[in-house]
Write a protein that holds these residues in place. Sequence first.
Motif, PDB file in Angstrom:
ATOM      1  N   THR A  22      34.545 -11.784  56.301  1.00 50.60           N
ATOM      2  CA  THR A  22      34.506 -12.677  55.151  1.00 50.60           C
ATOM      3  C   THR A  22      33.424 -12.297  54.141  1.00 50.60           C
ATOM      4  O   THR A  22      33.412 -12.810  53.041  1.00 50.60           O
ATOM      5  N   GLY A  23      32.528 -11.430  54.518  1.00 53.59           N
ATOM      6  CA  GLY A  23      31.476 -10.965  53.616  1.00 53.59           C
ATOM      7  C   GLY A  23      31.139  -9.538  53.996  1.00 53.59           C
ATOM      8  O   GLY A  23      31.986  -8.651  53.914  1.00 53.59           O
ATOM      9  N   VAL A  24      29.881  -9.320  54.404  1.00 57.77           N
ATOM     10  CA  VAL A  24      29.539  -8.024  54.994  1.00 57.77           C
ATOM     11  C   VAL A  24      30.313  -7.886  56.296  1.00 57.77           C
ATOM     12  O   VAL A  24      30.270  -8.759  57.158  1.00 57.77           O
ATOM     13  N   PHE A  25      31.061  -6.803  56.436  1.00 58.55           N
ATOM     14  CA  PHE A  25      31.917  -6.611  57.606  1.00 58.55           C
ATOM     15  C   PHE A  25      31.058  -6.291  58.824  1.00 58.55           C
ATOM     16  O   PHE A  25      30.318  -5.304  58.842  1.00 58.55           O
ATOM     17  N   THR A  26      31.114  -7.147  59.840  1.00 59.95           N
ATOM     18  CA  THR A  26      30.417  -6.894  61.099  1.00 59.95           C
ATOM     19  C   THR A  26      31.399  -7.068  62.248  1.00 59.95           C
ATOM     20  O   THR A  26      32.423  -7.747  62.117  1.00 59.95           O
ATOM     21  N   GLU A  27      31.040  -6.470  63.362  1.00 60.96           N
ATOM     22  CA  GLU A  27      31.960  -6.481  64.505  1.00 60.96           C
ATOM     23  C   GLU A  27      31.168  -6.387  65.800  1.00 60.96           C
ATOM     24  O   GLU A  27      30.155  -5.679  65.876  1.00 60.96           O
ATOM     25  N   TYR A  28      31.623  -7.113  66.798  1.00 62.63           N
ATOM     26  CA  TYR A  28      31.027  -7.037  68.124  1.00 62.63           C
ATOM     27  C   TYR A  28      32.142  -6.632  69.082  1.00 62.63           C
ATOM     28  O   TYR A  28      33.142  -7.338  69.224  1.00 62.63           O
TER      29      TYR A  28
ATOM     30  N   GLU B 118      28.035 -17.410  67.394  1.00 60.23           N
ATOM     31  CA  GLU B 118      27.492 -18.680  66.930  1.00 60.23           C
ATOM     32  C   GLU B 118      26.626 -18.536  65.686  1.00 60.23           C
ATOM     33  O   GLU B 118      26.421 -19.508  64.952  1.00 60.23           O
ATOM     34  N   ASN B 119      26.122 -17.324  65.405  1.00 59.79           N
ATOM     35  CA  ASN B 119      25.251 -17.133  64.242  1.00 59.79           C
ATOM     36  C   ASN B 119      25.924 -16.390  63.098  1.00 59.79           C
ATOM     37  O   ASN B 119      25.586 -16.613  61.935  1.00 59.79           O
ATOM     38  N   GLN B 120      26.882 -15.512  63.396  1.00 59.38           N
ATOM     39  CA  GLN B 120      27.557 -14.770  62.333  1.00 59.38           C
ATOM     40  C   GLN B 120      28.966 -15.282  62.058  1.00 59.38           C
ATOM     41  O   GLN B 120      29.629 -14.826  61.133  1.00 59.38           O
ATOM     42  N   SER B 121      29.453 -16.202  62.880  1.00 61.47           N
ATOM     43  CA  SER B 121      30.734 -16.893  62.649  1.00 61.47           C
ATOM     44  C   SER B 121      31.895 -15.938  62.366  1.00 61.47           C
ATOM     45  O   SER B 121      32.525 -16.003  61.300  1.00 61.47           O
ATOM     46  N   PRO B 122      32.218 -15.030  63.292  1.00 57.40           N
ATOM     47  CA  PRO B 122      33.403 -14.193  63.086  1.00 57.40           C
ATOM     48  C   PRO B 122      34.643 -15.070  62.950  1.00 57.40           C
ATOM     49  O   PRO B 122      34.744 -16.120  63.580  1.00 57.40           O
TER      50      PRO B 122
ATOM     51  N   VAL C  61      37.785  -6.111  73.426  1.00 57.13           N
ATOM     52  CA  VAL C  61      37.958  -7.263  72.547  1.00 57.13           C
ATOM     53  C   VAL C  61      37.027  -7.062  71.354  1.00 57.13           C
ATOM     54  O   VAL C  61      35.820  -6.841  71.525  1.00 57.13           O
ATOM     55  N   TYR C  62      37.602  -7.122  70.160  1.00 58.67           N
ATOM     56  CA  TYR C  62      36.855  -6.968  68.917  1.00 58.67           C
ATOM     57  C   TYR C  62      36.687  -8.348  68.279  1.00 58.67           C
ATOM     58  O   TYR C  62      37.677  -8.989  67.918  1.00 58.67           O
ATOM     59  N   PHE C  63      35.455  -8.806  68.142  1.00 63.26           N
ATOM     60  CA  PHE C  63      35.164 -10.040  67.413  1.00 63.26           C
ATOM     61  C   PHE C  63      34.722  -9.618  66.009  1.00 63.26           C
ATOM     62  O   PHE C  63      33.748  -8.869  65.858  1.00 63.26           O
ATOM     63  N   ILE C  64      35.420 -10.102  64.987  1.00 62.41           N
ATOM     64  CA  ILE C  64      35.308  -9.536  63.648  1.00 62.41           C
ATOM     65  C   ILE C  64      34.939 -10.611  62.625  1.00 62.41           C
ATOM     66  O   ILE C  64      35.576 -11.668  62.564  1.00 62.41           O
ATOM     67  N   ASN C  65      33.926 -10.310  61.832  1.00 65.61           N
ATOM     68  CA  ASN C  65      33.588 -11.133  60.673  1.00 65.61           C
ATOM     69  C   ASN C  65      33.871 -10.297  59.435  1.00 65.61           C
ATOM     70  O   ASN C  65      33.121  -9.366  59.125  1.00 65.61           O
TER      71      ASN C  65
END
Length: 284
Positions: free
Chosen positions: A171-177, A146-150, A165-169
Amino acid sequence: MSKSVLLLALGLTVAVLVCSIPVGAVVTPLPGQGNQTGILFGVHPNAKTNETITAFIAEHGEIWWHEGIYNHTHKYVYIVPANACEEQLVYLNKIADEHGGEPSIGNIWIIGCDEAMPLAAELTFPEIFAEYPALSNNADLRSYIENQSPNRYEEVTAKPSRTQVYFINDTGVFTEYIVDLSGGEVVSTTYVSEENLTVGRAEAEAQAISGQPPGARVENIVLKVYGGDQIVWEITVRADQKIDIVQVPSDLAPGQSLRTTPGFGAVLAAFGVGMSFVLYRKRR
């Protein structure tokens, strides 16, 4: 009946109806009419006792407000200054249910008037949350979505009862949960950002493409954590009809650490379905 008699009768009827309204009754105005602060506090009494909300209204004066969907138990409530609007207050309101729970206020945000709150995690990725209901109970995962919008997720099954399960953002700095599940239950989670790594996304992609034929392109990229301390970029590269899956090692930068909770680890087998590919480790 003459016209004058008809008008007199209608006037008496209206007078009777007006006089029949009980003394002290509150007539609810139409949307956009009346004292919006009073209506807000009437519909959501818990807002009246919240210091952050009352201070925001006191600072901005006249307001208007509306609700937004979060999930089946919560709603967003937006409080917007009616005049010059530079910021708005949004809070998460738990709805009273049939089990007797009282409405309660969760998170409160003050955001720009041109911003919109992200959708709830379940609404952003409805398929995976429906498949694994336990994901809804992980507060850190919900906060990440909800805050980093993967913008995407990947699901990988290591064994019949174990899944990642990989939740991936990306679109900018690459982050993953990364969420590890066993029997449908969450047993560990890991958050990783390229800002904490010695090899970032751009460098990893450059390494993966080097040595490939002209026209080769990156089709997919994901961060994977092996054994709790080995971090690699797994990059899918397509060159004409050939697909290679390249793993580029990365290390945590000095002083950095993964945000993780204990679990069975993150060791997964790489596999392909319906295509030929080469899996190799490319070293710096």
